[in-house]
Scaffold this active site. Structure first.
Site, PDB file in Angstrom:
ATOM      1  N   SER A 210       0.830  -1.216   0.000  1.00 57.04           N
ATOM      2  CA  SER A 210       0.000   0.000   0.000  1.00 57.04           C
ATOM      3  C   SER A 210       0.858   1.257   0.000  1.00 57.04           C
ATOM      4  O   SER A 210       1.138   1.815   1.056  1.00 57.04           O
ATOM      5  CB  SER A 210      -0.914  -0.013   1.234  1.00 57.04           C
TER       6      SER A 210
ATOM      7  N   LYS B 138      10.330  -7.227   4.939  1.00 57.81           N
ATOM      8  CA  LYS B 138      10.394  -7.047   3.478  1.00 57.81           C
ATOM      9  C   LYS B 138      11.165  -5.791   3.103  1.00 57.81           C
ATOM     10  O   LYS B 138      11.724  -5.686   1.998  1.00 57.81           O
ATOM     11  CB  LYS B 138       8.991  -7.035   2.870  1.00 57.81           C
TER      12      LYS B 138
ATOM     13  N   GLU C 109      12.739   2.661   6.397  1.00 63.77           N
ATOM     14  CA  GLU C 109      12.558   1.765   7.544  1.00 63.77           C
ATOM     15  C   GLU C 109      13.487   0.549   7.514  1.00 63.77           C
ATOM     16  O   GLU C 109      13.861   0.022   8.557  1.00 63.77           O
ATOM     17  CB  GLU C 109      11.104   1.282   7.606  1.00 63.77           C
TER      18      GLU C 109
END
Length: 343
Positions: free
Chosen positions: A140, A193, A283
């Protein structure tokens, strides 16, 4: 439902816009009054989500108490490293009878404690709020959600009714929400991920092709699932939206900050230079450090994560990392299956 969106980065803004379009009464909070004034003037978050108009009914404030005053749901849209500090501030204004849902949207692991972010949130709230915590994850990008491009995500919570409450809150014609009871798997898939996306970016920066990217994504998913299973996640979760779905979009899209940072590193820039050029939180950098330590503590093999760590933090040349991965000892693709079947 009245909703407080805490944070004013790209993802927080996209969700605030989505919820406003859904007919919710939304107040978005930002730390800096200057940012609030800019958004009020232009009705757009030009710093983090340019090109997406803020609905006229979306309220904006730098007063945290005001943002939470009449909210029934709280959506945390801050970076992973700011979750503990933010929930500490939010906790003082929460009322068990009023605030029925706490939704975390950040993807990462806390440095030092190795905690998942829902665990960080739970540790800073009274026990009465623990069953109200839900995780929203999946493929998203804020840039696409803000433009109402069809998107599917997953809401995970310990209690089914909590996940379904989040599902009802966010569902729209362009934003489909599934539920999942596997909070551990959903959080780990969303966090880990980002490491693999950094690596696919480095691969692109080095000039490698689709074969290399496919290998990194596939073997990356294998080590994500390996660490996740050791922590109690359900393996099938990693075949879903929060696993392979999020992995695909983050490893292939130029909306991905992690991939873009990786490209710059593959092209020869230092980590600090790449982060300065991206200008927003990447991140995967922090998560790589945490995941590597966690894997070592648990005795879980994560070779791609290890080489990412060596490149990001130990000064290794990306070409050396590729050589180490390609020249590792022989192994089976599905080691557990082979061992169990005595092949």
């Amino acid at each position: 439902m009245r909703v407080a969106v805490i944070g004013a980065g790209s993802w927080a803004t996209a969700l605030a816009v989505l919820l406003s379009r859904n007919g919710k009464e939304v107040t978005m909070w930002a730390r800096r009054q200057q940012q609030i004034e800019e958004m009020l003037e232009y009705r757009e978050n030009r710093s983090y989500l340019p090109g997406v108009s803020l609905p006229p009914q979306l309220r904006l404030t730098a007063d945290l108490e005001l943002a939470l005053a009449d909210a029934e749901a709280v959506v945390l849209g801050v970076p992973s490293h700011a979750v503990r500090e933010t929930i500490k501030r939010v906790a003082g204004f929460l009322k068990p009878q009023q605030h029925r849902l706490i939704v975390n949207t950040a993807k990462g692991l806390e440095e030092g404690s190795f905690l998942r972010l829902s665990q960080v949130i739970a540790s800073e709230l009274p026990d009465v709020f623990r069953d109200k915590i839900v995780v929203l994850s999946g493929p998203s990008h804020a840039e696409e959600v803000g433009r109402e491009i069809p998107t599917a995500v997953v809401a995970a919570a310990a209690k089914r009714e909590t996940a379904e409450a989040a599902q009802d809150l966010f569902m729209s014609p362009a934003f489909r929400v599934y539920t999942n009871p596997d909070v551990v798997g959903v959080e780990l898939g969303g966090a880990l991920k980002n490491i693999i996306a950094l690596c696919t970016g480095i691969s692109d920066g080095l000039g490698f092709g689709d074969n290399t990217k496919a290998a990194l994504m596939t073997r990356g998913l294998a080590e994500i699932a390996r660490l996740g299973s050791s922590l109690g996640a359900q393996p099938l979760t990693f075949a879903g939206l929060a696993g392979v779905g999020d992995l695909i979009v983050t490893c292939t899209s130029l909306h991905s900050r992690n991939r873009r940072a990786g490209i710059l590193i593959g092209q020869g820039k230092k980590l600090e230079e790449a982060l300065a050029e991206i200008k927003m939180v990447v991140e995967g950098v922090r998560t790589c450090k945490v995941a590597r330590s966690l894997a070592q503590n648990l005795g879980v093999s994560m070779p791609i994560t290890e080489q990412a760590y060596q490149v990001l933090f130990a000064g290794a040349d990306p070409w050396e990392g590729v050589a180490r991965l390609m020249q590792r000892g022989k192994t089976h693709e599905m080691e557990e299956v082979v061992l169990n079947q005595h092949w």
